[in-house]
Design an enzyme around this catalytic site. Sequence first.
Site, PDB file in Angstrom:
ATOM      1  N   THR A  59      -8.774  16.111   0.006  1.00 58.47           N
ATOM      2  CA  THR A  59      -8.276  17.662   1.014  1.00 58.47           C
ATOM      3  C   THR A  59      -7.007  17.652   0.997  1.00 58.47           C
ATOM      4  O   THR A  59      -6.590  18.858   1.188  1.00 58.47           O
ATOM      5  CB  THR A  59      -9.141  16.846   2.139  1.00 58.47           C
ATOM      6  OG1 THR A  59     -10.573  16.665   1.688  1.00 58.47           O
ATOM      7  CG2 THR A  59      -8.935  18.365   2.943  1.00 58.47           C
ATOM      8  N   ASP A  60      -6.050  16.484   1.211  1.00 60.91           N
ATOM      9  CA  ASP A  60      -4.723  16.898   1.387  1.00 60.91           C
ATOM     10  C   ASP A  60      -3.789  17.776   0.227  1.00 60.91           C
ATOM     11  O   ASP A  60      -3.368  18.538   0.457  1.00 60.91           O
ATOM     12  CB  ASP A  60      -4.264  15.967   1.409  1.00 60.91           C
ATOM     13  CG  ASP A  60      -3.832  14.945   2.936  1.00 60.91           C
ATOM     14  OD1 ASP A  60      -4.003  15.964   4.132  1.00 60.91           O
ATOM     15  OD2 ASP A  60      -3.995  14.290   2.976  1.00 60.91           O
TER      16      ASP A  60
END
Length: 378
Positions: free
Chosen positions: A151-152
């Site tokens: 997600t980062d």
Amino acid sequence: MLLGDLGAEIIKVERPKVGDDTRSWGPPYATNTDGTVGESAYFLSVNRNKKSITVDFKSKQGLEIVHRLAKEADVLVENYVPGTLDKLGLGYEELSKLNPRLIYASITGYGPTGPYAKRPGYDVIIEAEAGLMHITGETDGQPVKVGVAITDLTTGLYAHGAIMASLLNRMRTNRGQKVDLSLLECQVASLANIGSNYLIGGNEATRWGTSHPSIVPYQVFPTLDGYIMIGAGNDGQFRSLCRAIRQEELLADSEYQTNSLRVKNRSKLIETLSDIFRKQPTQTWLTNLEGSGIPFGPINNMKQTFEHPQVVHREMIQEVNHPKAGKIKVAGVPVKYSESKATIRSAPPLLGQHTEEVLEGLGYSKDEIRKLYETNAI
């Protein structure tokens, strides 16, 4: 880092004496040439082509340094809880007055408005809350996180594209803008077809392990000494698979004539194929499948991945000289350009390595810099 690979001058502003938290996220750590423990591998993985300066921007002198930087910068990237930098005089409204051409990229957990705006967000929390963890893991197992902070990484890629688009827009308007991204929104957007299945068809998602809900066979199979991933995405590839593994009798089975039938009879076919693949080592199957036209591959560990002949050929392992650790290896640039070249020009920086250089470039004298050190502003 992606912008740095493309040639941008990246100035990383860190806390004096402490720095980026990820500098200490280990083990493992690099070993310095004098035998001491160096930076974490985590930090070294995402900080090449950057300069590091240390500034206490809660102090008056430190705030002035960041204001001077903002006046000259093309882009500012920050990831504080919404409102934090506004209180310090470093929000978009304040800095855009100093530099109307500034592109201000703000990355938050949940966005600057709404009921969750003030919540801090970590990758793994958003993976759980935005649906990704629900669909990741074995069918009969518990939810699991993806092996990297996906997600980062996804949000960083969205940020990279948004910044580039804003730079192009500035060429037309001569004005910068605020770019507002959140981990939550980027992860929701990345649910792709699984999210669409729910929005369009009302279908709740489930975990499928390595298999696919709509394609069979499309999953990992155990071999005699490891695992192999098979992706027979259409009827022609299934026929090619059967021939490559010398199981032509499956082609005559009425239950497997089309993908729809194979999905319907998934359990029986997967059990049959699993028994077949378990009889030979992975390399035997790789040899048999080579040239068949079927997407396939082994499940490689890190050593096998970085020794992969195509990875080596595409120069995805680079060496760079670190000021304390000497030569270190980093992942290469994944995009190649025909008319220009993305480059790894410098190693991840030591904490505050470029403070004096950057301040001198902003017009500070050596005496002024000395006083800033004395007052702990830098």
